[in-house]
Design a protein around this motif. Sequence first.
Motif, PDB file in Angstrom:
ATOM      1  N   TYR A 259      12.790  -5.733  -8.561  1.00 10.50           N
ATOM      2  CA  TYR A 259      12.243  -4.105  -8.945  1.00 10.50           C
ATOM      3  C   TYR A 259      10.032  -4.010  -8.665  1.00 10.50           C
ATOM      4  N   SER A 260      10.158  -5.331  -8.789  1.00 10.85           N
ATOM      5  CA  SER A 260       8.587  -5.131  -8.181  1.00 10.85           C
ATOM      6  C   SER A 260       8.708  -4.869  -6.515  1.00 10.85           C
ATOM      7  N   THR A 261       9.221  -5.873  -5.492  1.00  8.53           N
ATOM      8  CA  THR A 261       9.652  -5.408  -4.928  1.00  8.53           C
ATOM      9  C   THR A 261       9.829  -3.841  -3.932  1.00  8.53           C
ATOM     10  N   ILE A 262      10.851  -3.017  -4.728  1.00 11.53           N
ATOM     11  CA  ILE A 262      11.182  -1.798  -4.708  1.00 11.53           C
ATOM     12  C   ILE A 262      10.074  -0.823  -5.239  1.00 11.53           C
ATOM     13  N   THR A 263       9.506  -1.104  -5.907  1.00 14.94           N
ATOM     14  CA  THR A 263       8.055  -0.454  -6.973  1.00 14.94           C
ATOM     15  C   THR A 263       7.328  -0.402  -5.737  1.00 14.94           C
ATOM     16  N   TYR A 267       3.602   1.478  -1.701  1.00 16.06           N
ATOM     17  CA  TYR A 267       2.213   1.531  -2.158  1.00 16.06           C
ATOM     18  C   TYR A 267       1.204   0.289  -1.028  1.00 16.06           C
ATOM     19  N   GLN A 268       2.602  -0.090   0.586  1.00 18.36           N
ATOM     20  CA  GLN A 268       2.052  -0.991   1.324  1.00 18.36           C
ATOM     21  C   GLN A 268       1.463  -0.221   1.509  1.00 18.36           C
ATOM     22  N   THR A 274      -6.593  -0.393  -1.557  1.00 15.15           N
ATOM     23  CA  THR A 274      -6.919  -1.204  -0.782  1.00 15.15           C
ATOM     24  C   THR A 274      -8.306  -0.646  -1.042  1.00 15.15           C
ATOM     25  N   TYR A 275      -8.655   0.423  -1.810  1.00 18.97           N
ATOM     26  CA  TYR A 275     -10.292   0.938  -1.998  1.00 18.97           C
ATOM     27  C   TYR A 275     -10.308   1.132  -3.602  1.00 18.97           C
ATOM     28  N   ALA A 411       6.212  -2.249   8.911  1.00 18.11           N
ATOM     29  CA  ALA A 411       6.746  -0.558   9.073  1.00 18.11           C
ATOM     30  C   ALA A 411       6.644   0.111   7.763  1.00 18.11           C
ATOM     31  N   LEU A 412       6.220  -0.321   7.096  1.00 23.67           N
ATOM     32  CA  LEU A 412       6.524   0.144   5.684  1.00 23.67           C
ATOM     33  C   LEU A 412       4.758   1.010   5.685  1.00 23.67           C
TER      34      LEU A 412
END
Length: 451
Positions: A259-263, A267-268, A274-275, A411-412
Amino acid sequence: MSRLRPLTRIPWSQQPLLHANRRYATSEPSSSTASSSQQSFPPDWEDAPPSLSDFTELPHKDFGKNQLMETNEEFKRSLRGILRQFPPITYAFAYGSGVFPQSDATASRVTHSPHPNPPEAILKWQKGGGKMIDFVLASRHSEHFHSLNLREHRDHYSFLGSLGSGAVSRVQKLGAGVYFNPYVTVNGTMIKYAVVDMATLQRDLLDWDTMYLAGRLHKPVKILFEEPNIRVANQRNLLSAIRCSLLLLPETFTEKQLYSTITGLSYQGDPRMTYGSENPKKISNIVNHQLRNFRLLYHDLIMSLPNMSYVDEKAISNSSWMDDTKLDLKLKQDLSTERRANMVRRLPSAFREKVYFEYNCKWGIPGREYQEMLEASKDEDAEGGYKKPIGGAFDRRIAAEDDLPVMVTKALNRTVYWPAAVQSVKGILTAGPQRALQYLQEKRQKGKMTS
């Protein structure tokens, strides 16, 4: 290539009530029914773009009810009461920490509320009413929506409103195709709402051309008005999120890792991460505080996939397991080249082309050969039908590569960065400089407090 079979029709008597051309999302699954009933999905249901006229044409009567998150009835009515102050909309949902807590801070009682005079139900749900509530409103013709909305709520808009609905609509089309009005008070409640065309929403859910909206719907949200094509498109979006995440994960992993990967997919590459405009612990906060809702959202889809399963299947035989947030069950996936090639082939089309592009750059495939490969991988056949998406030679070659997680991540980043950056800059125009600065400062401050 064989044509896909049409969706099975089911009688009106088995469907929830439609009201005034708006389908209220009322049929919420309880934890007991959701945990004990695995949905059956008809063959090929996800292989062609949805084209439904009403909810009777869904694959079955409970199709997509995993998307309907539970809240209490009073809070739901309050949210719908807010939306009734706007011109007609086709699909709408509320999201974010104002609807579902994302940290201990937002789950606990606060002393300061941004809401001037909210309904009692919102104060109770938010345990003090300390969070602005975010909405996405989808209209079939957003320029017409803005025209009507400007007459009723000119104060919601920045200086762009004085240029008329045409100018507002043209600005909306930039970036991810979403127009935000933040710091607006409706029914005594401070809200932020986004306006988007239905076609833009459906395309992003199916193709992941920006993931700006698809990513929001990867997480639990409160759907308030429904539309059948969006329900089907979002079900495909959720399956795509699982498949993409599996390409990033090892052979065994836990629920929270999944679920963390899905979430984290959307955000990638997001400039806000980043900022410093977002809390660096945002992803873990969302998952840790919404584990039960993630289970309700994804469990049936997990069970429908042939290449993944729970390691301890006995653990999910207990009807109350979804409510036990202390559990973090292990899952496993099939890492065979054939299975992973099929997952690559079933990625959303716009996103899949970006994965292909990364490998084209790596391998230096001649231009003509690459174009022929792209043509062969199209979802449509020469007769206008839809091909069953089975991994081909190029997909199998990709699936055998050890750097597949790296390429998927690239790609993300390529998908997310530019639309998110344009939306952030566009906020200066749509919100106005003062409100845009206020929003940025509050985001940064919240990130410091909770990091």
